[in-house]
Design an enzyme around this catalytic site. Sequence first.
Site, PDB file in Angstrom:
ATOM      1  N   HIS B 142       0.869  -1.181   0.000  1.00 25.97           N
ATOM      2  CA  HIS B 142       0.000   0.000   0.000  1.00 25.97           C
ATOM      3  C   HIS B 142       0.907   1.232   0.000  1.00 25.97           C
ATOM      4  CE1 HIS B 142      -2.862   2.908   1.747  1.00 25.97           C
ATOM      5  NE2 HIS B 142      -3.822   2.078   1.431  1.00 25.97           N
ATOM      6  N   GLN B 222      -4.608  -5.444   6.639  1.00 27.78           N
ATOM      7  CA  GLN B 222      -5.487  -6.463   6.062  1.00 27.78           C
ATOM      8  C   GLN B 222      -5.243  -7.816   6.722  1.00 27.78           C
ATOM      9  OE1 GLN B 222      -7.785  -5.648   3.819  1.00 27.78           O
ATOM     10  NE2 GLN B 222      -7.082  -3.570   3.427  1.00 27.78           N
ATOM     11  N   LYS B 245     -10.615  -0.884   9.918  1.00 29.17           N
ATOM     12  CA  LYS B 245     -10.762  -2.081   9.085  1.00 29.17           C
ATOM     13  C   LYS B 245     -11.085  -3.297   9.940  1.00 29.17           C
ATOM     14  CE  LYS B 245      -7.925  -0.805   5.122  1.00 29.17           C
ATOM     15  NZ  LYS B 245      -7.464   0.560   5.353  1.00 29.17           N
ATOM     16  N   CYS B 383      -4.688   2.623  -3.764  1.00 32.81           N
ATOM     17  CA  CYS B 383      -3.482   3.103  -3.074  1.00 32.81           C
ATOM     18  C   CYS B 383      -2.328   2.139  -3.271  1.00 32.81           C
ATOM     19  CB  CYS B 383      -3.731   3.315  -1.576  1.00 32.81           C
ATOM     20  SG  CYS B 383      -4.939   4.572  -1.243  1.00 32.81           S
TER      21      CYS B 383
END
Lengths: 147, 425
Positions: B142, B222, B245, B383
């Site tokens: 990212h 993530q 997230k 991104c």
Amino acid sequence: MAGTPQETIDELAENFALFDEMEDKYGYIVDLGRQMDALPDSEKGDETKVTGCMSQVWIKPTVDDGDPPRLHFRGDSDAFIVKGLIAILLKVYSGRTAEEILSVDPAEMMHRLELENHISPNRRNGLVSMVETIRNYAKRLREKQEA
Amino acid sequence: MTTANAVDRTETATIAPEAPGFDVAAVRADFPILAQTVRGKPLTYLDSGASAQKPKAVIDAITSLYTHDYANVHRGAYSLSEKSTSLYEGSREIARRFINAESTREVVFTKGATEAINLVANTYGRSFLSEGDEVIISELEHHSNIVPWQMLRDEKGLVLKVVPITDDGAFDLEAFKGLLTERTKIVSVAHVSNVLGTVLPVKEITQAAHAVGARVLVDGCQGAVHIPVDVQDLDCDFYVFSGHKLYGPTGVGILYGKEALLDAMPPWQGGGDMIATVTFEKSTWAELPAKFEAGTPPISAAIALGAAMDYVSALGLEKIAAHEHALLNYAQQQLASVEGLTLYGTTPGKCAVMSFTMDCAHPHDIATILDQSGVCIRAGHHCAQPVMERFGVPAMGRASLGMYNTRDDIDRLIKGLGSVRKIFG
């Protein structure tokens, strides 16, 4: 396009009203984009690029030698719906005098053509940028005429 | 209200479990936002990779704090401030448990994962790296795990090396080992790719990096949402993740760092709460982790993140992952049947992130048409422009799954992609 910008907006709004299905409405928008005389790749540069769009958009003006002179636009996008939206905008705005272009109320036009409902807010910002770009060209032409 | 309940019950009846012991219908009922309709269609939220929706437990934690327990933390001698402080520090302990850190001294609240990476680059990086030293990142990072290191490189004259990825989106471990040298000081990689879903072998990466004396930062944005994390087992030096997230609020994230390293690092931002003493001649720093928490912290966000982690832990991250994997398998099968669709990132064991393009339409066209049916996906470069470049596309569409997604969501996505083909094909 014959008639005033307002008549063009009315005509487009009537066409949109014919569609009940979302797919048909977008199919029509995409077709308008496909039929448009798009900007050749050689003219897609930083000078013609419109900022504020999630996808890439280019618009290029030319001024004819009429009296009063008229602005003609050609545009393109790498996204098909955006390209269709450009085609719609150019039906309203291209081949017009600066006065005609500036006489259109952008917010009212977007509302009439239901563009605010059809596109995501991020995309709408792009559309607003396109309209702003066209209006800025018209303002500059008007200033030149007055000078 | 009655109508909404009736709709909920109907929907519940159609949801079959994807994984044993995971009641997705009950989970959906915990997320108030999912009950709404968009243009008369059920909301189909497939953008949890960008930001997850919030369970009632998180919303209630914020409401309850401001209704009953709110004051600034670490300051007042009065009972309200003590209550607020104990909730805030309690949340730090929940975070410690969540990633199995050794001590709460190793858990720093930041405003997000981006700030956490910037903190490490600006303190550890500035203090311990010098000209000619090397930082290694990967091609699938990212932008948050690229740009801070580029800025440090330009300031210090470092060398930034990039580990390539393979055609299926895997991290090339052998190529990585080939890049390591005695000058490698930091290795900073994602736990899971936000575009490709690839799970990186962070334990092996850490072992190899440690063998040459490099420190390892894992960007777990993530990762922490899909995989149980044990920082002691991974043995990484830093692990960062964001709250939003992980079904928590925006404006808060976690920086885990090994205590000895955090101790050796100078503070980054100066201000209240991070000092022991201040005179005009000299200030001394507070103990860990306060040294890195200058100013009033995001109190309510940090406390609500604790509620989010408790919620996730109570359900069990293993069970959530099993549900998501079963759904991912179903979704990938369905996507394979869509004509002209290319899926990026096909490594075995990947997480529930599906990035794709279609030959007939731009990703923004796809997202616009899906939105007409209430289906939310992300479109763009995510991104991660180097990943777009790696696969030779300007943008991708991405559907990312969370604990609350169901086969119905996938079916609506596939139906929407059918509309895309009809319009553009």
